[in-house]
Motif scaffolding. Structure first.
Motif, PDB file in Angstrom:
ATOM      1  N   ARG A  62      46.622  29.038  52.709  1.00  0.00           N
ATOM      2  CA  ARG A  62      46.498  30.239  51.876  1.00  0.00           C
ATOM      3  C   ARG A  62      45.584  30.086  50.664  1.00  0.00           C
ATOM      4  N   GLY A  63      45.234  28.876  50.323  1.00  0.00           N
ATOM      5  CA  GLY A  63      44.495  28.636  49.083  1.00  0.00           C
ATOM      6  C   GLY A  63      43.191  29.391  48.968  1.00  0.00           C
ATOM      7  N   ARG A  64      42.487  29.526  50.051  1.00  0.00           N
ATOM      8  CA  ARG A  64      41.174  30.168  50.009  1.00  0.00           C
ATOM      9  C   ARG A  64      41.250  31.686  49.827  1.00  0.00           C
ATOM     10  N   LEU A  65      42.455  32.254  49.883  1.00  0.00           N
ATOM     11  CA  LEU A  65      42.594  33.702  49.729  1.00  0.00           C
ATOM     12  C   LEU A  65      42.140  34.193  48.355  1.00  0.00           C
ATOM     13  N   LEU A  66      42.138  33.315  47.358  1.00  0.00           N
ATOM     14  CA  LEU A  66      41.706  33.723  46.017  1.00  0.00           C
ATOM     15  C   LEU A  66      40.306  33.232  45.668  1.00  0.00           C
ATOM     16  N   ASP A  67      39.592  32.691  46.630  1.00  0.00           N
ATOM     17  CA  ASP A  67      38.252  32.170  46.358  1.00  0.00           C
ATOM     18  C   ASP A  67      37.263  33.238  45.899  1.00  0.00           C
ATOM     19  N   ASP A  68      37.556  34.516  46.153  1.00  0.00           N
ATOM     20  CA  ASP A  68      36.684  35.615  45.735  1.00  0.00           C
ATOM     21  C   ASP A  68      37.441  36.669  44.927  1.00  0.00           C
ATOM     22  N   PHE A  69      38.551  36.299  44.309  1.00  0.00           N
ATOM     23  CA  PHE A  69      39.418  37.273  43.644  1.00  0.00           C
ATOM     24  C   PHE A  69      38.767  37.779  42.354  1.00  0.00           C
ATOM     25  N   PRO A  70      38.580  39.105  42.219  1.00  0.00           N
ATOM     26  CA  PRO A  70      37.942  39.659  41.020  1.00  0.00           C
ATOM     27  C   PRO A  70      38.755  39.378  39.758  1.00  0.00           C
ATOM     28  N   GLY A  71      38.052  38.972  38.712  1.00  0.00           N
ATOM     29  CA  GLY A  71      38.687  38.719  37.427  1.00  0.00           C
ATOM     30  C   GLY A  71      39.227  37.315  37.252  1.00  0.00           C
ATOM     31  N   LEU A  72      39.231  36.519  38.338  1.00  0.00           N
ATOM     32  CA  LEU A  72      39.762  35.161  38.273  1.00  0.00           C
ATOM     33  C   LEU A  72      38.652  34.185  37.914  1.00  0.00           C
ATOM     34  N   GLY A  73      38.804  33.520  36.776  1.00  0.00           N
ATOM     35  CA  GLY A  73      37.872  32.451  36.429  1.00  0.00           C
ATOM     36  C   GLY A  73      38.094  31.270  37.344  1.00  0.00           C
ATOM     37  N   LEU A  74      39.339  30.745  37.318  1.00  0.00           N
ATOM     38  CA  LEU A  74      39.691  29.673  38.248  1.00  0.00           C
ATOM     39  C   LEU A  74      41.196  29.592  38.426  1.00  0.00           C
ATOM     40  N   LYS A  75      41.583  29.095  39.580  1.00  0.00           N
ATOM     41  CA  LYS A  75      42.977  28.786  39.882  1.00  0.00           C
ATOM     42  C   LYS A  75      43.008  27.380  40.462  1.00  0.00           C
ATOM     43  N   ALA A  76      43.779  26.514  39.818  1.00  0.00           N
ATOM     44  CA  ALA A  76      43.983  25.155  40.317  1.00  0.00           C
ATOM     45  C   ALA A  76      45.356  25.115  40.981  1.00  0.00           C
ATOM     46  N   GLN A  82      57.101  19.367  42.175  1.00  0.00           N
ATOM     47  CA  GLN A  82      56.799  20.656  41.552  1.00  0.00           C
ATOM     48  C   GLN A  82      55.519  21.242  42.117  1.00  0.00           C
ATOM     49  N   TYR A  83      55.553  22.558  42.348  1.00  0.00           N
ATOM     50  CA  TYR A  83      54.369  23.336  42.680  1.00  0.00           C
ATOM     51  C   TYR A  83      54.065  24.156  41.434  1.00  0.00           C
ATOM     52  N   ALA A  84      52.868  24.018  40.881  1.00  0.00           N
ATOM     53  CA  ALA A  84      52.601  24.575  39.555  1.00  0.00           C
ATOM     54  C   ALA A  84      51.180  25.102  39.422  1.00  0.00           C
ATOM     55  N   PRO A  85      50.803  26.163  40.135  1.00  0.00           N
ATOM     56  CA  PRO A  85      49.442  26.692  40.019  1.00  0.00           C
ATOM     57  C   PRO A  85      49.105  27.084  38.583  1.00  0.00           C
ATOM     58  N   PHE A  86      47.857  26.826  38.200  1.00  0.00           N
ATOM     59  CA  PHE A  86      47.372  27.150  36.862  1.00  0.00           C
ATOM     60  C   PHE A  86      46.144  28.045  36.996  1.00  0.00           C
ATOM     61  N   TYR A  87      46.096  29.109  36.200  1.00  0.00           N
ATOM     62  CA  TYR A  87      45.043  30.115  36.286  1.00  0.00           C
ATOM     63  C   TYR A  87      44.335  30.280  34.942  1.00  0.00           C
ATOM     64  N   LEU A  88      43.040  30.520  34.983  1.00  0.00           N
ATOM     65  CA  LEU A  88      42.283  31.026  33.852  1.00  0.00           C
ATOM     66  C   LEU A  88      41.680  32.351  34.303  1.00  0.00           C
ATOM     67  N   TRP A  89      42.135  33.425  33.683  1.00  0.00           N
ATOM     68  CA  TRP A  89      41.693  34.776  34.047  1.00  0.00           C
ATOM     69  C   TRP A  89      40.597  35.237  33.100  1.00  0.00           C
ATOM     70  N   ASN A  90      39.572  35.846  33.641  1.00  0.00           N
ATOM     71  CA  ASN A  90      38.527  36.451  32.825  1.00  0.00           C
ATOM     72  C   ASN A  90      38.917  37.837  32.355  1.00  0.00           C
ATOM     73  N   THR A  91      39.762  38.513  33.129  1.00  0.00           N
ATOM     74  CA  THR A  91      40.149  39.882  32.772  1.00  0.00           C
ATOM     75  C   THR A  91      41.658  40.076  32.950  1.00  0.00           C
ATOM     76  N   PRO A  92      42.258  40.906  32.089  1.00  0.00           N
ATOM     77  CA  PRO A  92      43.666  41.236  32.310  1.00  0.00           C
ATOM     78  C   PRO A  92      43.856  42.050  33.588  1.00  0.00           C
ATOM     79  N   GLN A  93      42.826  42.791  33.997  1.00  0.00           N
ATOM     80  CA  GLN A  93      42.926  43.561  35.237  1.00  0.00           C
ATOM     81  C   GLN A  93      43.106  42.630  36.436  1.00  0.00           C
ATOM     82  N   GLY A  94      42.361  41.535  36.458  1.00  0.00           N
ATOM     83  CA  GLY A  94      42.507  40.573  37.550  1.00  0.00           C
ATOM     84  C   GLY A  94      43.890  39.962  37.570  1.00  0.00           C
TER      85      GLY A  94
END
Length: 194
Positions: free
Chosen positions: A26-40, A55-67
């Motif tokens: 499933r990881g690649r599902l966000l490879d083109d997600f609008p507003g997402l800077g990065l997800k580790a 622990q499973y602990a995804p970390f996100y940096l969002w460019n936009t609150p909409q994303g």
């Protein structure tokens, strides 16, 4: 920039290959997600890198609150809720982002260090010192990128660093990076965010 993370602590005998397969499929599902800077896509395994937990602990940096909102209220986060229940989602206001010398590599490790801003301390002075620390981390050989964020409700600073290979123990809680989705990494503003 908005930082976000949920940490799902799993039983001590949990087969972490289940999480590895989940990310692989499933990881690649966000490879083109609008507003997402990065997800580790991060994991910690009990007994590895001094981790006391699985622990499973995804970390996100969002460019936009909409994303971020589109993810949280859409099918992406619903998959987490369906499989693990609704986790607490930490979120922080971005203060700085710095690419490191290994910014064009695929990171394999990450560190997360949360620090309280003590009562009685001038928050602006603490943040200025933390910005210097983030710049120092970013200049370290093997660093992919470093981010600094703050939660002003709890007065907590968060240092998040992605590493090309391994992360030093003194840098904070250590994670393995199973996948990095970075559709808008190049548009995350660098340096101080004000």
């Amino acid at each position: 920039m908005h930082a976000m993370q949920y940490r799902i602590t799993l039983p001590a005998d949990y087969d972490m290959r289940i999480i590895r397969r989940r990310v692989e499929s499933r990881g690649r599902l966000l490879d083109d997600f609008p507003g997402l800077g990065l997800k580790a896509y991060l994991i910690r395994e009990r007994g590895t890198d001094l981790s006391p937990v699985n622990q499973y602990a995804p970390f996100y940096l969002w460019n936009t609150p909409q994303g971020m909102n589109s993810f949280l209220w859409g099918p992406g986060f619903q998959g987490i809720i369906d499989d693990f229940g609704r986790p607490e989602v930490g979120h922080w206001t971005g203060l700085a982002f710095e690419p490191g010398p290994a910014a064009r590599t695929v990171p394999r490790a990450a560190t997360r260090r949360a620090l309280p801003i003590p009562p009685g301390e001038n928050p602006a002075a603490v943040i200025d010192r933390a910005l210097d620390t983030a710049r120092e981390y970013a200049a370290t050989p093997g660093v992919h990128s470093a981010a600094l964020a703050v939660d002003p409700r709890h007065w907590e600073l968060l240092h998040f660093t992605l590493w090309e290979h391994t992360a030093p123990a003194e840098a904070g809680d250590r994670y393995q990076v199973l996948h990095l989705s970075a559709p808008e990494q190049d548009t995350i503003g660098t340096g101080r965010h004000w």
